[in-house]
Design a protein around this motif. Structure first.
Motif, PDB file in Angstrom:
ATOM      1  N   PRO A 153       0.850  -1.198   0.000  1.00  0.00           N
ATOM      2  CA  PRO A 153       0.000   0.000   0.000  1.00  0.00           C
ATOM      3  C   PRO A 153       0.881   1.242   0.000  1.00  0.00           C
ATOM      4  CG  PRO A 153      -0.107  -1.130   2.135  1.00  0.00           C
ATOM      5  CD  PRO A 153       0.794  -1.932   1.268  1.00  0.00           C
ATOM      6  N   LEU A 154       0.641   2.142  -0.939  1.00  0.00           N
ATOM      7  CA  LEU A 154       1.512   3.299  -1.117  1.00  0.00           C
ATOM      8  C   LEU A 154       0.912   4.601  -0.613  1.00  0.00           C
ATOM      9  CD1 LEU A 154       2.623   2.555  -4.800  1.00  0.00           C
ATOM     10  CD2 LEU A 154       3.924   2.049  -2.723  1.00  0.00           C
ATOM     11  N   GLU A 155      -0.402   4.658  -0.526  1.00  0.00           N
ATOM     12  CA  GLU A 155      -1.109   5.922  -0.342  1.00  0.00           C
ATOM     13  C   GLU A 155      -0.718   6.642   0.947  1.00  0.00           C
ATOM     14  OE1 GLU A 155      -5.574   7.498  -1.449  1.00  0.00           O
ATOM     15  OE2 GLU A 155      -5.337   5.492  -0.590  1.00  0.00           O
ATOM     16  N   GLU A 156      -0.599   5.908   2.044  1.00  0.00           N
ATOM     17  CA  GLU A 156      -0.381   6.547   3.344  1.00  0.00           C
ATOM     18  C   GLU A 156       1.062   6.428   3.824  1.00  0.00           C
ATOM     19  OE1 GLU A 156      -3.263   4.899   5.967  1.00  0.00           O
ATOM     20  OE2 GLU A 156      -4.970   5.689   4.825  1.00  0.00           O
ATOM     21  N   LYS A 157       1.980   6.087   2.925  1.00  0.00           N
ATOM     22  CA  LYS A 157       3.375   5.915   3.318  1.00  0.00           C
ATOM     23  C   LYS A 157       4.269   6.858   2.532  1.00  0.00           C
ATOM     24  CE  LYS A 157       2.736   1.051   4.489  1.00  0.00           C
ATOM     25  NZ  LYS A 157       3.183  -0.329   4.281  1.00  0.00           N
ATOM     26  N   ASP A 158       5.309   7.359   3.195  1.00  0.00           N
ATOM     27  CA  ASP A 158       6.292   8.131   2.452  1.00  0.00           C
ATOM     28  C   ASP A 158       7.480   7.225   2.129  1.00  0.00           C
ATOM     29  OD1 ASP A 158       7.847   7.935   4.778  1.00  0.00           O
ATOM     30  OD2 ASP A 158       7.263   9.915   5.490  1.00  0.00           O
ATOM     31  N   GLU A 159       8.466   7.764   1.427  1.00  0.00           N
ATOM     32  CA  GLU A 159       9.595   6.948   0.981  1.00  0.00           C
ATOM     33  C   GLU A 159      10.348   6.332   2.155  1.00  0.00           C
ATOM     34  OE1 GLU A 159      13.764   7.681  -1.352  1.00  0.00           O
ATOM     35  OE2 GLU A 159      11.968   8.637  -2.209  1.00  0.00           O
ATOM     36  N   GLU A 160      10.443   7.084   3.253  1.00  0.00           N
ATOM     37  CA  GLU A 160      11.160   6.577   4.431  1.00  0.00           C
ATOM     38  C   GLU A 160      10.436   5.380   5.028  1.00  0.00           C
ATOM     39  OE1 GLU A 160      14.427   6.488   6.131  1.00  0.00           O
ATOM     40  OE2 GLU A 160      14.249   7.939   4.506  1.00  0.00           O
ATOM     41  N   ASP A 161       9.095   5.437   5.064  1.00  0.00           N
ATOM     42  CA  ASP A 161       8.303   4.307   5.564  1.00  0.00           C
ATOM     43  C   ASP A 161       8.536   3.066   4.709  1.00  0.00           C
ATOM     44  OD1 ASP A 161       7.102   5.823   7.588  1.00  0.00           O
ATOM     45  OD2 ASP A 161       5.522   6.519   6.238  1.00  0.00           O
ATOM     46  N   LEU A 162       8.529   3.259   3.385  1.00  0.00           N
ATOM     47  CA  LEU A 162       8.729   2.137   2.466  1.00  0.00           C
ATOM     48  C   LEU A 162      10.120   1.536   2.637  1.00  0.00           C
ATOM     49  CD1 LEU A 162       7.088   3.728  -0.713  1.00  0.00           C
ATOM     50  CD2 LEU A 162       6.147   1.862   0.660  1.00  0.00           C
ATOM     51  N   LYS A 163      11.107   2.402   2.848  1.00  0.00           N
ATOM     52  CA  LYS A 163      12.486   1.933   3.003  1.00  0.00           C
ATOM     53  C   LYS A 163      12.641   1.098   4.271  1.00  0.00           C
ATOM     54  CE  LYS A 163      17.227   3.597   2.555  1.00  0.00           C
ATOM     55  NZ  LYS A 163      18.087   4.802   2.376  1.00  0.00           N
ATOM     56  N   LYS A 164      11.962   1.493   5.340  1.00  0.00           N
ATOM     57  CA  LYS A 164      12.043   0.750   6.606  1.00  0.00           C
ATOM     58  C   LYS A 164      11.519  -0.674   6.470  1.00  0.00           C
ATOM     59  CE  LYS A 164      11.659   4.786   9.640  1.00  0.00           C
ATOM     60  NZ  LYS A 164      10.740   5.533  10.542  1.00  0.00           N
ATOM     61  N   GLU A 165      10.596  -0.894   5.519  1.00  0.00           N
ATOM     62  CA  GLU A 165       9.996  -2.215   5.356  1.00  0.00           C
ATOM     63  C   GLU A 165      10.859  -3.168   4.530  1.00  0.00           C
ATOM     64  OE1 GLU A 165       6.055  -1.701   3.860  1.00  0.00           O
ATOM     65  OE2 GLU A 165       5.315  -0.826   5.722  1.00  0.00           O
ATOM     66  N   LEU A 166      11.906  -2.653   3.906  1.00  0.00           N
ATOM     67  CA  LEU A 166      12.813  -3.515   3.153  1.00  0.00           C
ATOM     68  C   LEU A 166      13.599  -4.404   4.116  1.00  0.00           C
ATOM     69  CD1 LEU A 166      14.339  -0.902   0.654  1.00  0.00           C
ATOM     70  CD2 LEU A 166      12.404  -2.438   0.246  1.00  0.00           C
ATOM     71  N   SER A 167      13.874  -5.624   3.682  1.00  0.00           N
ATOM     72  CA  SER A 167      14.703  -6.501   4.513  1.00  0.00           C
ATOM     73  C   SER A 167      16.142  -5.992   4.505  1.00  0.00           C
ATOM     74  CB  SER A 167      14.656  -7.934   3.988  1.00  0.00           C
ATOM     75  OG  SER A 167      15.377  -8.037   2.771  1.00  0.00           O
ATOM     76  N   SER A 168      16.933  -6.415   5.484  1.00  0.00           N
ATOM     77  CA  SER A 168      18.328  -5.977   5.561  1.00  0.00           C
ATOM     78  C   SER A 168      19.110  -6.426   4.329  1.00  0.00           C
ATOM     79  CB  SER A 168      18.981  -6.517   6.835  1.00  0.00           C
ATOM     80  OG  SER A 168      18.883  -7.927   6.881  1.00  0.00           O
ATOM     81  N   LYS A 169      18.801  -7.616   3.817  1.00  0.00           N
ATOM     82  CA  LYS A 169      19.488  -8.108   2.619  1.00  0.00           C
ATOM     83  C   LYS A 169      19.163  -7.223   1.417  1.00  0.00           C
ATOM     84  CE  LYS A 169      19.646 -11.951  -0.655  1.00  0.00           C
ATOM     85  NZ  LYS A 169      19.193 -13.321  -0.989  1.00  0.00           N
ATOM     86  N   THR A 170      17.899  -6.843   1.276  1.00  0.00           N
ATOM     87  CA  THR A 170      17.500  -6.004   0.141  1.00  0.00           C
ATOM     88  C   THR A 170      18.175  -4.637   0.208  1.00  0.00           C
ATOM     89  OG1 THR A 170      15.399  -7.152  -0.128  1.00  0.00           O
ATOM     90  CG2 THR A 170      15.508  -4.906  -0.979  1.00  0.00           C
ATOM     91  N   ARG A 171      18.188  -4.034   1.394  1.00  0.00           N
ATOM     92  CA  ARG A 171      18.868  -2.743   1.532  1.00  0.00           C
ATOM     93  C   ARG A 171      20.356  -2.867   1.194  1.00  0.00           C
ATOM     94  NH1 ARG A 171      15.470  -2.233   6.194  1.00  0.00           N
ATOM     95  NH2 ARG A 171      17.179  -2.884   7.548  1.00  0.00           N
ATOM     96  N   TYR A 172      20.958  -3.962   1.612  1.00  0.00           N
ATOM     97  CA  TYR A 172      22.384  -4.200   1.320  1.00  0.00           C
ATOM     98  C   TYR A 172      22.620  -4.347  -0.183  1.00  0.00           C
ATOM     99  CZ  TYR A 172      26.837  -6.700   1.024  1.00  0.00           C
ATOM    100  OH  TYR A 172      28.100  -7.095   0.678  1.00  0.00           O
TER     101      TYR A 172
END
Length: 330
Positions: A153-172
């Motif tokens: 769901p994108l409507e109520e989230k900003d980019e920082e919220d979306l980034k926090k939901e990424l797994s540590s492997k994905t961020r790496y």
């Protein structure tokens, strides 16, 4: 309240527009239920919908498919039900579907829903109408259709919220891809891709998108997407596994696309479905697909299973002989 059941070719243009708008704006709609998607295939199609005060409440699209054994009736990801439709209307729709199957002399009817397993009452009505699951019919341990998908769901989230939901492997992997100078670029889709890879989507030409992930002019990944209503769908990712470091490309590509979808005001990014094989062996594709999609966060949605209604047991058994290990071809 009136009900309508007719061949799609008999619909007037204004009726088609109303139905298409209803499908686009319904919360449980899926692009494969759209008239554009279904018109890409040369099949006999019926549509069933309920109308009150010029508003559409329910839509169900039926495909009559022919094979060597005769006619099959298939309903992809439907019906789409408005909240105001009750279970009695739904039950009546199932009865009317079976009347069409009798008229078309189908040996098998397949109902693939887009309802969440928690949706109360609908599964009971489906089963009481005579439909059963493949799992029940063939005593299979696992569900053999594609019961799960992730959506963000994108409507109520900003980019920082979306980034926090990424797994540590994905961020790496995203960081590594940037360090290695991978870039993501939106490009045109050529006619050959429309006629081959995307042939089922050719009526969506204006809604299709293609992104590439590249480095030093080498293309490491191609990502295909579809915009439908307020949702953006991931259709496919093709990787060039011959290139070193290819595994980082799709992570960066998909993350950039999700950020763009947010900027473009889409309400949902749908990562599409995957098989319900609940194995955790690294070398089995369904688990790898699950792990990759899960790594971007979002919500796991479990659909009700696929149901079948057998009109001719002999033909059904013959049909199953043509399919590997009791699985339908997707």
């Amino acid at each position: 309240m009136e009900k309508f059941f007719c061949e799609i070719k008999d619909l007037k243009e204004d009726e088609k527009q109303k139905i298409e708008e209803f499908l686009k704006n319904s919360s449980n709609s899926y692009f494969k239920q759209s008239l554009n998607y279904l018109n890409a295939n040369n099949l006999k199609k019926y549509i069933y919908y309920i109308c009150k005060d010029k508003k559409i409440f329910l839509a169900c699209i039926l495909n009559i498919e022919k094979n060597i054994l005769g006619n099959m009736l298939k309903i992809y990801g439907g019906p789409v039900i408005d909240e105001e439709i009750d279970l009695e209307d739904f039950s009546q729709m199932l009865k009317d579907i079976l009347k069409i199957s009798k008229k078309e002399k189908t040996f098998l009817n397949i109902l693939s829903t887009n309802f969440e397993v928690t949706k109360k009452g609908f599964e009971d009505r489906i089963i009481s109408s005579g439909f059963i699951t493949e799992k029940e019919k063939n005593k299979i341990k696992e569900r053999i259709d594609y019961p799960y998908y992730f959506y963000i769901p994108l409507e109520e989230k900003d980019e920082e919220d979306l980034k926090k939901e990424l797994s540590s492997k994905t961020r790496y992997f995203i960081r590594i891809a940037k360090v290695k100078n991978f870039t993501v670029e939106k490009v045109e889709i050529d006619d050959e891709e429309i006629e081959t890879k995307l042939k089922n989507f050719k009526n969506f030409n204006e809604n299709l998108e293609k992104y590439i992930v590249k480095k030093d002019e080498e293309i490491y990944a191609k990502i295909y997407l579809l915009n439908y209503g307020s949702k953006k769908y991931l259709i496919d990712i093709l990787e060039n596994e011959k290139l070193e470091d290819f595994e980082y490309a799709k992570y960066l590509g998909l993350w950039e696309i999700i950020k763009n979808a947010k900027k473009e005001k889409f309400k949902e990014f749908n990562l599409m479905s995957f098989p319900g094989l609940k194995t955790k062996k690294e070398d089995i594709p369904p688990y790898s697909m699950y792990r990759f999609k899960k790594s971007f966060g979002g919500i796991l949605f479990e659909k009700l299973p696929e149901y079948i209604y057998i009109n001719n047991e002999i033909k059904y058994n013959m049909y199953k002989m043509f399919l590997k290990k009791g699985k339908y071809e997707k």
